[in-house]
Design an enzyme around this catalytic site. Structure first.
Site, PDB file in Angstrom:
ATOM      1  N   ASP A  72    -119.245 -60.146  39.847  1.00  0.00           N
ATOM      2  CA  ASP A  72    -118.424 -59.919  41.039  1.00  0.00           C
ATOM      3  C   ASP A  72    -117.055 -59.303  40.774  1.00  0.00           C
ATOM      4  O   ASP A  72    -116.348 -59.006  41.740  1.00  0.00           O
ATOM      5  CB  ASP A  72    -118.216 -61.242  41.774  1.00  0.00           C
ATOM      6  CG  ASP A  72    -117.164 -62.115  41.110  1.00  0.00           C
ATOM      7  OD1 ASP A  72    -117.291 -62.396  39.900  1.00  0.00           O
ATOM      8  OD2 ASP A  72    -116.197 -62.497  41.786  1.00  0.00           O
TER       9      ASP A  72
ATOM     10  N   ASP B   4    -122.586 -64.170  35.857  1.00  0.00           N
ATOM     11  CA  ASP B   4    -121.238 -64.708  35.966  1.00  0.00           C
ATOM     12  C   ASP B   4    -121.275 -66.045  36.717  1.00  0.00           C
ATOM     13  O   ASP B   4    -122.283 -66.378  37.358  1.00  0.00           O
ATOM     14  CB  ASP B   4    -120.381 -63.681  36.722  1.00  0.00           C
ATOM     15  CG  ASP B   4    -118.999 -64.177  37.044  1.00  0.00           C
ATOM     16  OD1 ASP B   4    -118.315 -64.660  36.125  1.00  0.00           O
ATOM     17  OD2 ASP B   4    -118.597 -64.084  38.225  1.00  0.00           O
TER      18      ASP B   4
END
EC number: 3.1.3.18
Length: 243
Positions: free
Chosen positions: A190, A17
């Site tokens: 996350d 990410d």
């Protein structure tokens, strides 16, 4: 533990990410991740998986000077360079018209999507629509459901998308192009929109600032957050694969 098909001393492919994982809490890219990503990409495929529109992860790969291998818009847009510059597959999955209809109905009820007159957040989106965190969530979820769409919180915005589109499905498509099994991958993320990706791969990490969904899906929660957490995950994997 090595991902399925992994071999000692050979790094696995990586899916990572951007916001909250390669950045700090203000979304500034942590400069220390640049050499880490370049070094990994020199040994194994690196796929950048983000909720951002396609131009953002493409630009990141270009500035990193690594092959353009990206999952954008939470899985709605996937481009994987096969190895030769420009030789790749670009695919879009999702109902952009339905997402736009949700945004129109949301604004018709008097709510603001929150990005101002020049909306760079949504300008280049092909498969979904993003709404700022300052805007009310409950009416957005209600209107999205009326259009058969879902809402996912990326930690930085609410994204209206097709329910069957996610980063895990994006990685399945990317893995096919790369002739890899998704279980070979290591992933770092996350937030809620990373959960399917983290659950799919063979080895997964949530950085310390991760939300509950990402923490639950990941094999390991890092002690450090943001870019520090990503570097911790990189060091952990490199150590495991050196053993």
């Amino acid at each position: 533990m090595l991902p399925a098909g992994g071999r000692a001393n050979v790094l696995p492919p990586l899916a990572v990410d951007i916001d909250g994982t390669l950045t700090d809490d203000r979304r500034a890219l942590d400069a220390r991740v640049i050499p880490a990503l370049r070094e990994w990409a020199a040994e194994a495929p690196v796929v950048v998986a983000t909720g951002k529109a396609l131009p953002y992860p493409v630009a990141l790969c270009e500035f990193l000077a690594t092959p353009v291998r990206v999952i954008a818009e939470n899985g709605g847009a996937v481009y994987i360079d096969r190895g030769d510059a420009g030789d790749g597959d670009l695919r879009f999955t999702g109902d952009r018209e339905a997402a736009a209809a949700v945004a129109r109905d949301y604004e018709a009820e008097g709510y603001d999507v929150g990005w101002g007159r020049t909306d760079f957040v949504n300008r280049w989106r092909e498969t979904e629509f993003a709404v700022a965190h300052d805007s009310p969530l409950e009416p957005l979820e209600r209107i999205a459901a009326d259009h058969g769409m879902s809402v996912v919180d990326t930690g930085f915005a609410y994204h209206v998308k097709s329910p069957d589109v996610d980063k895990g499905q994006g990685l399945r498509a990317a893995a096919r192009v790369l002739d890899r099994d998704p279980a070979e991958f290591v992933a770092v993320g996350d937030s809620e929109n990373d959960a399917e990706l983290l659950a799919l791969v063979g080895r997964s990490f949530a950085v310390a600032n991760a939300d509950a969904a990402a923490r639950t899906a990941a094999d390991t929660v890092c002690e450090a957050g943001y870019g520090d957490g990503f570097l911790e995950a990189v060091e952990t994997v490199r150590t495991e694969f050196a053993d």
